[in-house]
Every structure is written in structure tokens, then in C-alpha cells.
Design a protein around this motif. Sequence first.
Motif, short mmCIF file in Angstrom:
data_model
loop_
_atom_site.label_atom_id
_atom_site.label_comp_id
_atom_site.label_asym_id
_atom_site.label_seq_id
_atom_site.Cartn_x
_atom_site.Cartn_y
_atom_site.Cartn_z
N GLY A 1 -32.45 -39.69 -18.19
CA GLY A 1 -32.55 -41.11 -17.97
C GLY A 1 -31.30 -41.73 -17.39
N GLU A 2 -30.16 -41.03 -17.57
CA GLU A 2 -28.88 -41.53 -17.05
C GLU A 2 -28.20 -40.40 -16.31
OE1 GLU A 2 -24.51 -42.65 -18.82
OE2 GLU A 2 -26.26 -43.21 -20.02
N THR A 3 -28.22 -40.42 -15.00
CA THR A 3 -27.63 -39.34 -14.22
C THR A 3 -26.10 -39.41 -14.28
OG1 THR A 3 -27.75 -40.72 -12.23
CG2 THR A 3 -29.58 -39.20 -12.64
N ASN A 4 -25.47 -38.35 -13.81
CA ASN A 4 -24.02 -38.26 -13.86
C ASN A 4 -23.34 -39.39 -13.09
OD1 ASN A 4 -23.62 -36.07 -15.50
ND2 ASN A 4 -23.05 -34.65 -13.86
N SER A 5 -22.21 -39.82 -13.62
CA SER A 5 -21.37 -40.77 -12.89
C SER A 5 -20.58 -40.01 -11.83
CB SER A 5 -20.40 -41.46 -13.84
OG SER A 5 -19.46 -40.54 -14.36
N THR A 6 -19.92 -40.75 -10.95
CA THR A 6 -19.10 -40.11 -9.92
C THR A 6 -18.00 -39.27 -10.55
OG1 THR A 6 -19.52 -41.96 -8.40
CG2 THR A 6 -17.62 -40.54 -7.92
N LEU A 7 -17.36 -39.79 -11.60
CA LEU A 7 -16.29 -39.07 -12.27
C LEU A 7 -16.80 -37.78 -12.92
CD1 LEU A 7 -13.32 -39.03 -13.09
CD2 LEU A 7 -13.92 -40.34 -15.13
N GLU A 8 -17.97 -37.86 -13.55
CA GLU A 8 -18.54 -36.66 -14.19
C GLU A 8 -18.91 -35.61 -13.16
OE1 GLU A 8 -20.46 -38.92 -18.11
OE2 GLU A 8 -21.58 -38.78 -16.21
N ASN A 9 -19.45 -36.05 -12.03
CA ASN A 9 -19.76 -35.10 -10.95
C ASN A 9 -18.50 -34.50 -10.36
OD1 ASN A 9 -22.57 -34.96 -10.86
ND2 ASN A 9 -22.72 -36.88 -9.71
N LEU A 10 -17.46 -35.30 -10.23
CA LEU A 10 -16.19 -34.79 -9.69
C LEU A 10 -15.62 -33.72 -10.62
CD1 LEU A 10 -13.93 -34.94 -7.60
CD2 LEU A 10 -12.88 -36.77 -8.96
N GLY A 11 -15.64 -33.99 -11.93
CA GLY A 11 -15.16 -32.99 -12.88
C GLY A 11 -15.98 -31.72 -12.81
N GLY A 12 -17.30 -31.86 -12.69
CA GLY A 12 -18.16 -30.69 -12.59
C GLY A 12 -17.92 -29.89 -11.34
N LEU A 13 -17.71 -30.57 -10.21
CA LEU A 13 -17.46 -29.88 -8.94
C LEU A 13 -16.11 -29.16 -8.95
CD1 LEU A 13 -18.85 -32.51 -6.40
CD2 LEU A 13 -19.84 -30.29 -7.00
N VAL A 14 -15.10 -29.79 -9.55
CA VAL A 14 -13.79 -29.12 -9.67
C VAL A 14 -13.93 -27.87 -10.53
CG1 VAL A 14 -11.47 -29.32 -10.65
CG2 VAL A 14 -12.43 -31.21 -9.29
N LEU A 15 -14.65 -27.99 -11.64
CA LEU A 15 -14.88 -26.84 -12.51
C LEU A 15 -15.62 -25.74 -11.75
CD1 LEU A 15 -15.09 -25.31 -15.17
CD2 LEU A 15 -16.97 -26.81 -15.83
N PHE A 16 -16.67 -26.11 -11.02
CA PHE A 16 -17.44 -25.13 -10.25
C PHE A 16 -16.55 -24.44 -9.22
CE2 PHE A 16 -19.96 -23.96 -6.54
CZ PHE A 16 -21.00 -23.24 -7.11
N ALA A 17 -15.71 -25.23 -8.52
CA ALA A 17 -14.85 -24.67 -7.48
C ALA A 17 -13.82 -23.70 -8.05
CB ALA A 17 -14.16 -25.80 -6.72
N VAL A 18 -13.16 -24.10 -9.13
CA VAL A 18 -12.13 -23.24 -9.73
C VAL A 18 -12.74 -21.95 -10.27
CG1 VAL A 18 -10.42 -23.05 -11.58
CG2 VAL A 18 -10.59 -25.16 -10.27
#
Length: 462
Positions: free
Chosen positions: A388-405
Motif C-alpha cells: 500500500g505504500e511503495t518505497n520512498s526515494t531514500l529507501e530506493n537509494l539505500g536499496g540500490l547502493v546495497l545492490f550495487a555493493v
Amino acid sequence: MATETHSPGFGRVESFVRRLGPTWLAGAIAAGPATMVSLLVAGASFGYALLWVVVLSAILGTVGQYLAMRLGLLTEAGIVAVVEEHLGSFWAWVLVIDVVLAAGLAQLVIMKTLADVSATIGGGAGLGVAALADPRLWGITWALVLALGLAGGGYRLAEVGAKVLVSLVVLAFVASAFVVPIDPAAAAAGLAPEMPAGVGGAVVAAGVLGGAVHITLLTMQSYTMRARGWTEGDRGIATFDVVSSMLVAFGIFSLAVFLVAASVLPEAGVGAGTIDEIRAAQALGPVAGEHATWLFLLGLWGAAVSTLGGNTIVPPYLLADKLGWEQSVDDSRYRIALVAVALASAFGAFLEGAFFQLLVLVLAFGLVGTPFALAIILSLLNDPDVVGETNSTLENLGGLVLFAVATVLAGEFVLEELETVTEPLSAFVVAFAAAMVLAVVGLAATAARDRLRARSSDDGTV
């Protein structure tokens, strides 16, 4: 008669603390023998050079558990069931197989660790019983204890005692961090992201990060949330649970073990080619003295016992979620799967090689399968049909950094394995990595196709 009274504020805090738990379970598994050994090997082999990975592991481990926690709270279902409903049965099976391979390999190596350490302790007890020094017999014995204990609910006592021993060793490492001569300048230099030269640097770095960012920890989060009955209304305590366990407790544990190892072991002449459980125990010498070896062995033994119990339930849990079984020993199918995994772990005691190196390898292998799990979590958290509440920009940024590392360090490890790809284990790692790359690409293509279809459908109804 006098009565004990507490202020309302104290009562709220007490209730808050009492309800903590799901991510602390993940943190306890993360602080297991594989992570402890990876940190010791990193410090002994490369000094302070991998301090940046240690710090990142606590931060990114927190991000990963936070995202997994959000998915569990917002869907109130196990991750496999959510994947099956919204992405399809194929991707649910890919996730289950990914987790089973990572957890299964970890199960074998952790059992080898437990069997070898039990044999070392038994042989060193001086009782004159030859069987006590045979790791294979210990492996079979522990597999039976694990099967009977988990199937009958009696393994919890062993885990509690084991966690007490682990806590003593962690406290000893923390105390040592205040005693050993840590080099501030060298430690500060270790915060600069750089892969150490020489063979094994990528494996060790991947192992350190894999201890905190592991597919097993990410996938089990939704199930531990359900076991607690937490929903979206519990977001506050769930967030505190994640931060306090992974960022604070696990972070202190990781830093203490690594800094002590980097300060003591190279000076003692312990390096990548010579480190084992006996030499690694020298890291506790500053506070434990002549008892350092026994304290370290008992702590490693306790870490293996407690982690083995938690790791055993992972494959049956996900398999039960996929096949619609009850995730309880009341369901005979789940109980049979649980016993099968427990008994199969006995084969770990027959593995060749030193468990120190195998523990690092098993975390690095788990990290290879982690980007796929992260891709699934991020995809689901950005789908309004799922949450019901999708990720915020900050949450997506953290997830993408985690995925990249995670992808970069896993890639460095796989590239190192390519140099010995003719060996069966290296070939398996490379093949597994290739399959995971295809899975991530396929998942991204599937998600993009579904979004385009949904957008076209919306445009057609206007």
C-alpha cells in the motif's frame, strides 16, 4: 504493604524492549562462526585494509534487514508466497532454490566447524577416549541431536547455553579492543575502499559483507515478523529492532573482532596461510591469557551450535511456504523436511580442508545469490499492487547502493574463482553466479514488461 510502582514512561520502555526480537534473531545468525572467522581472517591476512568492508557490512546489513522488514510488515505474508502471487511460481521456485543452495552449503560447513571444534575440545580434555577426537563421529552425533531436538522442540536449551558462550567471547573481544595497541593511522587508512593485493582479498571481502548481507537473513525476516504477529502498525518498534540489532549490536561485534585481529594477529606472525582456530585464539590473549585458546574454542563451538539450529529451519520454511504446508512440526511434511536437512548436515563432517577457509568461502558464495533476493524485494516494494505504500526515494537509494555493493564484491569473488575454474568448487561457483545474473536480468525484464502492460491498460481505460 508497600507496592512497586513504575512511571508510565518506564512501563512503555520496558514493554518496548520486551517485544524486540525478529532482527535480533537475524543478528545472532549473522554473528555466527562464519562471520567471526571471516573477520579474523581479514584482520590476520590484510591488517586494517578491509576496515571499510567491516563498516559497510553493518550499515548495509541494516539497510537490507530494513527493506526485508518493510516487505514483511506491509504484506503480512512470507516472501515466497508474495513472490508466487505477484511474480509467478517460476520466480518463487528460483528464490527457493537460491536460498536452499546458499543455506545448504552453509549447513555443511557449519557442521564441519562444530564437528572439528568438538573433536579438538574432546581430544584436548585428556579423557583417553579416541572417539572424542574423531570429527566424523561428532558430526553424526550432532546431526542426530539436531534432528531430534528440532523435531521435538528440545533444541532451544542447547541454543540458550551456546549463546551464553558466544556472548562471553564477544565480550572478550570488546574488552580486548580497549587493551590492544590499535594503530589509529593504519585503521583510518583502512576506511578507504580498496581491494588488498594478493590472492584471497576478494574472497575475504565478500565473506565479511556476506556475513551481514546474506540471502538467508533477508528471506527469513518476513517469517520472523509473522511469528511475532507484527503488522504495519508496529513499524516503530520494527525499525528500532533493525537498527539496534544490526547497526549497533552487530556493528560493535564486527568492529571489535576485526580491530583486535588486525592489531594482534599480524604482529604474532599469523597470516592467511597459517591461521587456524588455535592461532586465531591468540587474539584473545591480552584479556584471557593462558585461557585464550579454551575460551575461543568454546565460543566458536557455541556460535556453531546456535547458528546451526537457526540455519536448519531455513530450507524447510521456504519449501513449506512454496508448497502450502504448515510451517510447524505439527505438519508431518514440514517435520520430515526438517529432520532430513538436520540429518544431511552430518555429511559436513566428512568435508576435506580447513573449516576456517571454508567458512569464509561459504559466506562469499551466499553473497553471490543475494543480489537476486534484493532485486525481488525492491521490485515488490515498488509495486503498488503488492504494498500500500511503495518505497520512498531514500529507501530506493539505500536499496540500490546495497545492490550495487553486493554485486561488485560478489563479482570480484567470482572473477577470482575464474582463475581456478577447472576445479569443481570454482566451476560450481561460476555456474551459480551465471545463473543468478540471468535470473536478475530476467526478473528485471519481467517487471518492466508487467509495468508497461499495466500502463497500457490504464491508458486504454481513459
